[in-house]
Design an enzyme around this catalytic site. Structure first.
Site, mmCIF file in Angstrom:
data_model
loop_
_atom_site.group_PDB
_atom_site.id
_atom_site.type_symbol
_atom_site.label_atom_id
_atom_site.label_comp_id
_atom_site.label_asym_id
_atom_site.label_seq_id
_atom_site.Cartn_x
_atom_site.Cartn_y
_atom_site.Cartn_z
ATOM 1 N N LYS A 1 57.183 -47.680 36.327
ATOM 2 C CA LYS A 1 56.267 -47.132 35.309
ATOM 3 C C LYS A 1 56.983 -47.152 33.968
ATOM 4 O O LYS A 1 57.830 -46.316 33.686
ATOM 5 C CB LYS A 1 55.895 -45.698 35.694
ATOM 6 C CG LYS A 1 54.523 -45.242 35.253
ATOM 7 C CD LYS A 1 54.306 -44.963 33.789
ATOM 8 C CE LYS A 1 55.016 -43.817 33.154
ATOM 9 N NZ LYS A 1 54.978 -43.932 31.665
ATOM 10 N N GLY B 1 65.050 -40.575 30.837
ATOM 11 C CA GLY B 1 64.244 -39.988 29.770
ATOM 12 C C GLY B 1 64.824 -38.648 29.375
ATOM 13 O O GLY B 1 66.025 -38.398 29.546
ATOM 14 N N SER B 2 63.957 -37.781 28.879
ATOM 15 C CA SER B 2 64.438 -36.499 28.365
ATOM 16 C C SER B 2 64.818 -35.556 29.510
ATOM 17 O O SER B 2 64.276 -35.651 30.616
ATOM 18 C CB SER B 2 63.348 -35.858 27.517
ATOM 19 O OG SER B 2 62.196 -35.656 28.304
ATOM 20 N N THR B 3 65.711 -34.626 29.217
ATOM 21 C CA THR B 3 66.118 -33.632 30.213
ATOM 22 C C THR B 3 64.914 -32.787 30.614
ATOM 23 O O THR B 3 64.744 -32.441 31.798
ATOM 24 C CB THR B 3 67.257 -32.763 29.643
ATOM 25 O OG1 THR B 3 68.403 -33.614 29.508
ATOM 26 C CG2 THR B 3 67.611 -31.601 30.551
ATOM 27 N N GLU B 4 64.066 -32.485 29.637
ATOM 28 C CA GLU B 4 62.877 -31.681 29.910
ATOM 29 C C GLU B 4 61.998 -32.346 30.981
ATOM 30 O O GLU B 4 61.611 -31.721 31.973
ATOM 31 C CB GLU B 4 62.122 -31.576 28.584
ATOM 32 C CG GLU B 4 60.947 -30.664 28.576
ATOM 33 C CD GLU B 4 60.144 -30.894 27.274
ATOM 34 O OE1 GLU B 4 60.646 -31.555 26.347
ATOM 35 O OE2 GLU B 4 59.002 -30.407 27.242
ATOM 36 N N GLY C 1 62.977 -34.727 33.004
ATOM 37 C CA GLY C 1 63.799 -34.852 34.211
ATOM 38 C C GLY C 1 63.601 -33.654 35.139
ATOM 39 O O GLY C 1 63.509 -33.795 36.365
ATOM 40 N N GLU D 1 68.834 -40.045 34.576
ATOM 41 C CA GLU D 1 69.713 -40.359 33.434
ATOM 42 C C GLU D 1 69.019 -39.735 32.232
ATOM 43 O O GLU D 1 67.965 -40.211 31.806
ATOM 44 C CB GLU D 1 69.873 -41.879 33.319
ATOM 45 C CG GLU D 1 71.117 -42.266 32.554
ATOM 46 C CD GLU D 1 70.823 -42.504 31.100
ATOM 47 O OE1 GLU D 1 70.921 -41.534 30.320
ATOM 48 O OE2 GLU D 1 70.495 -43.653 30.757
ATOM 49 N N CYS E 1 70.534 -42.207 24.242
ATOM 50 C CA CYS E 1 70.893 -40.929 24.862
ATOM 51 C C CYS E 1 72.371 -40.626 24.658
ATOM 52 O O CYS E 1 72.781 -39.478 24.720
ATOM 53 C CB CYS E 1 70.511 -40.946 26.338
ATOM 54 S SG CYS E 1 70.959 -42.467 27.134
ATOM 55 N N GLU F 1 69.226 -32.383 21.199
ATOM 56 C CA GLU F 1 69.187 -33.838 21.036
ATOM 57 C C GLU F 1 68.082 -34.210 20.034
ATOM 58 O O GLU F 1 66.914 -33.909 20.274
ATOM 59 C CB GLU F 1 68.910 -34.502 22.382
ATOM 60 C CG GLU F 1 68.963 -36.009 22.297
ATOM 61 C CD GLU F 1 68.779 -36.689 23.644
ATOM 62 O OE1 GLU F 1 67.916 -36.243 24.416
ATOM 63 O OE2 GLU F 1 69.495 -37.674 23.898
HETATM 64 P P1 ADP Z 1 60.807 -39.050 25.345
HETATM 65 O O1 ADP Z 1 60.776 -37.554 25.230
HETATM 66 O O2 ADP Z 1 62.054 -39.640 24.841
HETATM 67 O O3 ADP Z 1 59.545 -39.745 24.911
HETATM 68 P P2 ADP Z 1 60.169 -38.798 28.046
HETATM 69 O O4 ADP Z 1 61.172 -38.168 28.903
HETATM 70 O O5 ADP Z 1 58.974 -38.009 27.610
HETATM 71 O O6 ADP Z 1 60.939 -39.389 26.838
HETATM 72 O O7 ADP Z 1 59.621 -40.135 28.684
HETATM 73 C C1 ADP Z 1 60.354 -41.012 29.483
HETATM 74 C C2 ADP Z 1 59.440 -41.563 30.551
HETATM 75 O O8 ADP Z 1 58.968 -40.468 31.333
HETATM 76 C C3 ADP Z 1 58.190 -42.272 30.058
HETATM 77 O O9 ADP Z 1 57.925 -43.379 30.919
HETATM 78 C C4 ADP Z 1 57.109 -41.221 30.205
HETATM 79 O O10 ADP Z 1 55.821 -41.772 30.388
HETATM 80 C C5 ADP Z 1 57.563 -40.512 31.464
HETATM 81 N N1 ADP Z 1 57.063 -39.139 31.599
HETATM 82 C C6 ADP Z 1 56.780 -38.241 30.631
HETATM 83 N N2 ADP Z 1 56.310 -37.097 31.158
HETATM 84 C C7 ADP Z 1 56.285 -37.257 32.507
HETATM 85 C C8 ADP Z 1 55.901 -36.431 33.616
HETATM 86 N N3 ADP Z 1 55.437 -35.203 33.427
HETATM 87 N N4 ADP Z 1 56.039 -36.937 34.858
HETATM 88 C C9 ADP Z 1 56.525 -38.184 35.056
HETATM 89 N N5 ADP Z 1 56.879 -39.007 34.065
HETATM 90 C C10 ADP Z 1 56.777 -38.563 32.797
#
Ligand code: ADP
Length: 504
Positions: A202, A255-258, A260, A277, A311, A408
């Site tokens: 995805k 992606g973001s820790t949040e 994650g 990561e 990151c 960050e």
């Molecule tokens: P950023 O904050 O840097 O945009 P995210 O962590 O939001 O990065 O996004 C990284 C990836 O995680 C993207 O592919 C995004 O679509 C996906 N993503 C965002 N929210 C969710 C979620 N609740 N569940 C699964 N995947 C998500």
């Protein structure tokens, strides 16, 4: 003022790319390109203008279900379960060849979709992805177990042959970010395929183009249907459905820790394996005995490479007091010279941030820094009238507890602080919830090694920064993640160990 121009001049798009984005882009499920089950599409945006580039299929739960079914079938009884490791390796190598052949098209895709300078995508993103696939192709035939001499005290006199095998973990969901769209797809797909897993990928909704185009090459290379499925769509819907799916054996996320943490909770339902990561707030430390000119150049690119959307960006700069002003002025001078513009303008050195959301977020941090008393000695504001440009920024007069030092930003903003003593420096450098990377600049080799040992970070660069290689593991301590990508360590994320014990 930075030497900048309004974003206008762009190179002519590669003809393949023009054709590729002129049709609505679909999902790759079970070897076929299909529209989303809902029929919905979403706009893909050019971050240098805010204009729509392409229409993308908006995958959701039903599409994820179909993709998981295909991946499950290909893994459980399908062709992927029967193929030899050598054949797997050859397919991955072929994918690398195809990608390399289409370097220019992919460089332009990354530049158009993410905003990064096309020259950077040509020199870094695409070749690193090619190299990663080749490195992982080699691993397909080298994933081995052990024979283990066992004693078993409660069966005296009995003899056993015991051994381990490393088996593929199974069906893998992979959710990737927008900062290095193609490279992150490679980091995820390469090891999963080498290990014999099947995949549902995805990509990020901001940058879906390169993953879809890579899907076309995956089919051209001859991967059997269902081995790689690509579902474009949004995080909370498609990503959430994938992370929570009961038939998925593992989820790999960058992606973001949040997010994650959200993924982790979603994965709890069937206790699928999780690798993460995540974010970082990496300290970059310059001692007064460093080669100061090299350190200034290094610290400049540590924060401004990819517009700070890394990151591992060196976003907390600690400089030994006697050279603090010289270093900070040097970085500011470099920042002023950086030419902002659309990624596809060959003269551009820094493109826009990836999206309006990201632009708002970074500008919000600049505001917060200002309110808390930080001083921008260069930059500190947006640039231009259209697109999502932010000027490269150096903040000083910052304190350890400010948001701009703790959180960050994921933009071209460095917070610079002087230090006097090593003890205080080490606790300051480690004083963050993150632990992804760190940089050290010194000519004193013993100082470098002893500090490297004390930094709680997955990667420490000494007299260099942002050095990546397919053979070098990458990942984080603390809230920067779980597991290591690349190198041979990554194979642990995509394999299970089976112990077989035979009484002989
Ligand atoms: P950023 O904050 O840097 O945009 P995210 O962590 O939001 O990065 O996004 C990284 C990836 O995680 C993207 O592919 C995004 O679509 C996906 N993503 C965002 N929210 C969710 C979620 N609740 N569940 C699964 N995947 C998500």
């Amino acid at each position: 003022m930075p030497k900048t121009a309004e974003p206008t001049a762009k190179i002519k798009l590669d003809s393949n790319l023009q054709k590729f984005i002129s049709k609505p882009l679909k999902l790759l499920i079970n070897g076929k390109w299909v529209a989303a089950a809902s029929g919905k599409t979403f706009d893909d945006i050019d971050p240098s203008t805010g204009d729509v580039i392409a229409q993308i299929a908006e995958g959701d739960r039903e599409d994820i279900n179909q993709a998981v079914k295909a991946a499950r079938a290909a893994f459980d009884n399908g062709p992927w379960s029967k193929i030899t490791p050598s054949e797997r390796g050859k397919l991955i190598w072929k994918l690398a060849d195809l990608l390399e052949k289409n370097t220019e098209e992919f460089a332009q895709i990354e530049s158009l979709d993410n905003g990064k300078p096309v020259g950077v995508a040509r020199a870094a993103d695409v070749p690193l992805a090619v190299d990663l696939f080749r490195y992982m192709a080699g691993w397909a035939t080298k994933i081995e177990g052990n024979t283990i001499p066992i004693s078993v005290p409660y069966t005296p006199g009995a003899k056993y042959l015991a051994y381990t095998v490393r088996e593929p973990v199974g069906v893998v969901g992979q959710v990737i970010p927008w900062n290095f769209p193609l490279l992150m797809a490679a980091w995820k797909l390469g090891p999963a395929l080498a290990a014999g897993c099947t995949v549902i990928l995805k990509p990020a909704e901001q940058t879906p183009l390169s993953a879809v185009r890579l899907g076309e090459l995956i089919m051209e290379a001859g991967f059997p249907p269902g081995v790689v499925n690509i579902v474009t769509g949004f995080g909370e819907t498609a990503g959430g459905a994938l992370a929570g799916h009961p038939d998925v054996d593992k989820i790999a996320f960058t992606g973001s820790t949040e997010v994650g943490k959200i993924i982790l909770k979603a994965a709890a339902g069937n206790l699928k394996k999780v690798s993460l990561e995540l974010g970082g707030k990496s300290p970059n430390i310059i001692y007064k005995d460093a080669d100061v000119e090299t350190a200034i150049q290094g610290a400049t690119s540590a924060i401004f490479f990819n517009h700070g959307q890394c990151c591992c960006a060196g976003s907390r700069l600690y400089v030994e007091e006697p050279i603090f002003d010289e270093v900070v002025q040097g970085i500011a001078k470099n920042a002023e010279k950086i030419k902002l513009g659309p990624g596809l303008d060959p003269k551009t050195e820094m493109g826009p941030l990836v999206s309006h959301d990201q632009f708002t977020r970074v500008c919000g941090y600049l505001e917060s820094g200002k309110k808390e008393g930080a001083k921008a000695i260069v930059g500190g504001e947006k640039f231009g009238t259209k697109g999502y440009f932010v000027k490269p920024t150096v903040l000083k007069d910052v304190k350890q507890d400010m948001k701009v030092v703790q959180e960050e930003i994921f933009g071209p903003v460095v917070a610079a602080m002087p230090f006097k003593k090593d003890d205080a420096l080490i606790s300051q450098a480690n004083d963050t919830t993150y632990g992804l990377a760190a940089g050290i600049w010194t000519k004193d080799i013993s100082k470098a090694h002893s500090l490297a040992a004390k930094l709680r970070a997955g990667t420490v660069w000494v007299n260099c920064y942002n050095i990546f290689d397919a053979a070098l593991p990458f990942g984080g301590y603390k809230e920067s993640g779980w597991g290591r990508e690349m190198g041979h360590d990554v194979l642990e994320l995509y394999t299970e160990v089976k112990a077989v014990c035979v009484r002989i």
